[in-house]
Design a protein around this motif. Structure first.
Motif, PDB file in Angstrom:
ATOM      1  N   GLN A  93       0.825  -1.206   0.000  1.00 35.89           N
ATOM      2  CA  GLN A  93       0.000   0.000   0.000  1.00 35.89           C
ATOM      3  C   GLN A  93       0.863   1.261   0.000  1.00 35.89           C
ATOM      4  O   GLN A  93       0.556   2.239  -0.693  1.00 35.89           O
ATOM      5  N   ILE A 128       3.598   9.761  -9.871  1.00 40.33           N
ATOM      6  CA  ILE A 128       2.877  10.007 -11.126  1.00 40.33           C
ATOM      7  C   ILE A 128       2.220  11.383 -11.103  1.00 40.33           C
ATOM      8  O   ILE A 128       2.299  12.141 -12.076  1.00 40.33           O
ATOM      9  N   PHE A 129       1.597  11.714  -9.979  1.00 41.54           N
ATOM     10  CA  PHE A 129       0.951  13.021  -9.843  1.00 41.54           C
ATOM     11  C   PHE A 129       1.971  14.148  -9.976  1.00 41.54           C
ATOM     12  O   PHE A 129       1.708  15.166 -10.624  1.00 41.54           O
ATOM     13  N   PHE A 181       2.387   1.646  -3.436  1.00 38.16           N
ATOM     14  CA  PHE A 181       1.346   2.104  -4.364  1.00 38.16           C
ATOM     15  C   PHE A 181       1.076   3.592  -4.171  1.00 38.16           C
ATOM     16  O   PHE A 181       0.926   4.349  -5.139  1.00 38.16           O
ATOM     17  N   LEU A 182       1.036   4.023  -2.905  1.00 44.53           N
ATOM     18  CA  LEU A 182       0.824   5.436  -2.601  1.00 44.53           C
ATOM     19  C   LEU A 182       1.968   6.293  -3.120  1.00 44.53           C
ATOM     20  O   LEU A 182       1.756   7.360  -3.709  1.00 44.53           O
ATOM     21  N   LEU A 195       3.903   5.539  -5.586  1.00 47.37           N
ATOM     22  CA  LEU A 195       3.804   5.528  -7.042  1.00 47.37           C
ATOM     23  C   LEU A 195       2.786   6.562  -7.517  1.00 47.37           C
ATOM     24  O   LEU A 195       3.041   7.301  -8.478  1.00 47.37           O
ATOM     25  N   LEU A 196       1.652   6.643  -6.840  1.00 54.52           N
ATOM     26  CA  LEU A 196       0.624   7.622  -7.206  1.00 54.52           C
ATOM     27  C   LEU A 196       1.135   9.046  -7.020  1.00 54.52           C
ATOM     28  O   LEU A 196       0.890   9.924  -7.856  1.00 54.52           O
TER      29      LEU A 196
END
Length: 341
Positions: free
Chosen positions: A7, A17-18, A10-11, A13-14
């Protein structure tokens, strides 16, 4: 424990990307949102299929369609003159088929084009060049692809954004590309022009080899044009017109294509063909007379968008169904008197 690590990754990574999307959006090196403060090379020279597609899917009124000649046109120039948002979507060495696809896409989006009706792009024989055939398929695929997320999240725009920041930090001139081309000196070499273009048909694979033009495709292109669209026959160094007149009957084939265009479109058609104050001056051209200098585009478009019909500074002619035949006869007569070198 393992689930929490996933998690977190994944956070992160987000967030990454943002961050990338936000940075690319704010830097906007290709001028999708605004051309102000952008390097002219990014606005005109770097047109890849994904960039072209992204530009068409950006806010715009005019879209500049053509070959490398159109790369010498600053979209900011059109914006300054017309107050209309403008993007350059030229393709180096474009074929009519490729440019027709762009024009169709632009019209499908409810927008308008300024289209360079180049002589060499009308040579149907060029379609057989393997690299051009493959490129046309790539552009077609990109134009049909929905583009939102990847517009600002891809390696190409990220690299260009980093380059933009580095150049800005070094205070590099935004117009460096155009300034360098405007300052270059050149001369016209007859032998080089014949050798490189294939105009005397001694090369199997060149822009003017086996020259013959399209027919139904020109009519199809012409029918796309509305009163807000513009076709332009850009100037070449004057000696090229003598070559067109003396080899492969290129001039008559090209002028016939121009006539078909004019008779079948509602768009404005401007011609800078033949001997005029622009084409007779070697200092207006580079690359052995093949490309006009960026400074010439200023002269062309201020004339195209000038509503003063009495102006004595006209080098181009607005072609209509009423004057096209007289214009073509005048052109043929004037070109016959040109020297081949």
């Amino acid at each position: 424990m393992y689930k929490k690590q996933i998690q977190k990754l994944f956070l992160l990574l987000l967030i990454f990307i943002f961050f990338i999307i936000t940075a690319n959006y704010l830097i906007d090196p290709y001028g999708y949102n605004s051309k102000d403060g952008k390097f002219i090379k990014n606005l005109t020279m770097f047109n890849k299929p994904n960039v072209t597609s992204a530009r068409i899917n950006s806010k715009g009124f005019y879209y500049l369609i053509g070959s490398s000649r159109m790369a010498r046109v600053n979209p900011l120039l059109i914006e300054d003159i017309t107050d209309k948002n403008t993007h350059n979507i030229k393709i180096d060495g474009a074929t009519l088929v490729e440019n027709l696809e762009l024009a169709e896409k632009v019209k499908k989006e409810g927008k308008f084009f300024i289209y360079s009706f180049d002589a060499f792009s009308l040579n149907k024989s060029r379609e057989k060049f393997k690299e051009l055939e493959n490129r046309s398929l790539i552009y077609k695929k990109e134009l049909n692809r929905k583009r939102f997320f990847t517009k600002y999240f891809n390696s190409d725009i990220s690299i260009r954004s980093i380059q933009h920041l580095i150049k800005s930090f070094k205070s590099e001139n935004l117009l460096k590309q155009f300034d360098e081309e405007n300052s270059r000196s050149d001369e016209f070499l007859y032998d080089l022009a014949v050798k490189n273009t294939g105009i005397n048909n001694d090369i199997s694979k060149a822009n003017f080899s086996n020259y013959h033009t399209y027919s139904s495709e020109i009519i199809k292109l012409a029918n796309l044009g509305t009163k807000n669209d513009i076709f332009i026959i850009f100037p070449k160094y004057v000696s090229f017109y003598a070559l067109f007149s003396n080899f492969q009957d290129i001039q008559n084939k090209y002028l016939k294509a121009i006539r078909n265009l004019v008779l079948n479109t509602d768009a404005k058609v401007w011609s800078f063909y033949g001997a005029n104050e622009i084409t007779k001056e070697t200092n207006n051209f580079i690359d052995n007379g093949w490309h006009f200098k960026p400074k010439v585009s200023n002269m062309i478009f201020r004339e195209v968008f000038d509503n003063d019909e009495s102006s004595s500074m006209k080098n181009g002619v607005l072609l209509t169904k009423d004057n096209i035949d007289d214009y073509l006869n005048t052109i043929k007569s004037n070109v016959d008197n040109l020297s081949l070198n």
